[in-house]
Design an enzyme around this catalytic site. Structure first.
Site, short mmCIF file in Angstrom:
data_model
loop_
_atom_site.label_atom_id
_atom_site.label_comp_id
_atom_site.label_asym_id
_atom_site.label_seq_id
_atom_site.Cartn_x
_atom_site.Cartn_y
_atom_site.Cartn_z
CB CYS A 171 35.33 37.79 40.03
SG CYS A 171 34.63 38.11 38.43
CG HIS A 217 37.38 33.65 38.81
ND1 HIS A 217 36.49 33.39 39.82
CD2 HIS A 217 36.76 34.51 37.98
CE1 HIS A 217 35.38 34.07 39.61
NE2 HIS A 217 35.52 34.76 38.50
CD GLU A 271 38.35 31.40 42.06
OE1 GLU A 271 39.32 32.17 41.97
OE2 GLU A 271 37.21 31.71 41.71
N1 GLN Z 1 29.62 39.70 36.61
C1 GLN Z 1 29.54 39.26 37.96
C2 GLN Z 1 28.98 40.35 38.86
O1 GLN Z 1 28.84 41.46 38.43
C3 GLN Z 1 30.91 38.85 38.46
C4 GLN Z 1 31.37 37.64 37.70
C5 GLN Z 1 32.20 36.70 38.48
O2 GLN Z 1 32.33 36.77 39.71
N2 GLN Z 1 32.77 35.77 37.78
O3 GLN Z 1 28.67 40.09 39.99
#
Ligand code: GLN
Length: 202
Positions: A79, A169, A171
């Site tokens: 992410c 994710h 995790e």
């Molecule tokens: N929206 C977040 C970002 O742009 C990422 C979201 C996340 O890691 N769950 O950094």
């Protein structure tokens, strides 16, 4: 074999718990002196990429970690971690490590609809549960980047050499499969490193 987890912000504890369940040793990178130990893999967790990017610079971790990634250290970015690795962001003019030749769109599903749960196939791993939380996705990939997962036609996982970038994710699910796959990569890296060392010493 030891895996470092970047722990300046975000969901790093969840990754540590996954590694612990697999019996893989890990430690947190919070400050420059944490880089003194040797490690064979790095996890860049989810969180807020802008904040993490800023902290990496302020804590003087940025250059050393970027160098290690460029030199082939296995990295798993989830992410916000994927956003840190991306060479291009389509809706942000910032680039962080820029080691993964893909274009990533931040908050790609919209702020409200950005969180959902699904099961999908990851190449080399099989079907796993995936949690998307204000998730990005990968809009395009350059040559040499392998697409390993897609959800609803959007690229959500890639591998480029020893770098794995995923927009979801694993995790926060009960599947250890992806972490196991990554731990195997790190194990392989350790073996190759030791062999190179022996050849160098001979
Ligand atoms: N929206 C977040 C970002 O742009 C990422 C979201 C996340 O890691 N769950 O950094």
């Amino acid at each position: 074999m030891k895996i470092a987890v970047l722990a300046v912000q975000g969901a790093f504890i969840e990754h540590e718990k996954m590694l612990e369940q697999l019996g893989v040793e890990s430690f947190e990178i919070r400050q420059k002196k944490d880089l003194e130990q040797d490690f064979d893999g790095l996890i860049l967790p989810g969180g807020e990429s802008t904040v993490m990017g800023k902290l990496l610079k302020e804590l003087d971790l940025f250059e050393a970690l970027q160098e290690k990634i460029k030199n082939g250290l296995p990295v798993l970015g989830t992410c916000a971690g994927l956003i840190l690795m991306a060479e291009h962001l389509s809706n942000d003019d910032k680039v962080h490590f820029g080691t993964l030749p893909v274009t990533v769109k931040r908050n790609a599903y919209g702020r409200q609809l950005g969180s959902f749960f699904t099961n999908a196939e990851v190449k080399g791993i099989g079907e796993i549960p995936m949690a998307f939380i204000r998730a990005p996705y990968i809009e395009s990939v350059d040559d040499g980047v392998e697409v390993i997962a897609k959800v609803d036609g959007n690229i959500v996982g890639v591998r480029y050499g020893n770098q794995i970038g995923i927009s979801f994710h694993p995790e926060v699910t009960d599947s250890l499969k992806l972490h196991k796959y990554f731990a195997n990569m790190a194990e392989q890296y350790t073996i190759t490193k030791q062999q190179d060392h022996q050849v160098g010493a001979a």
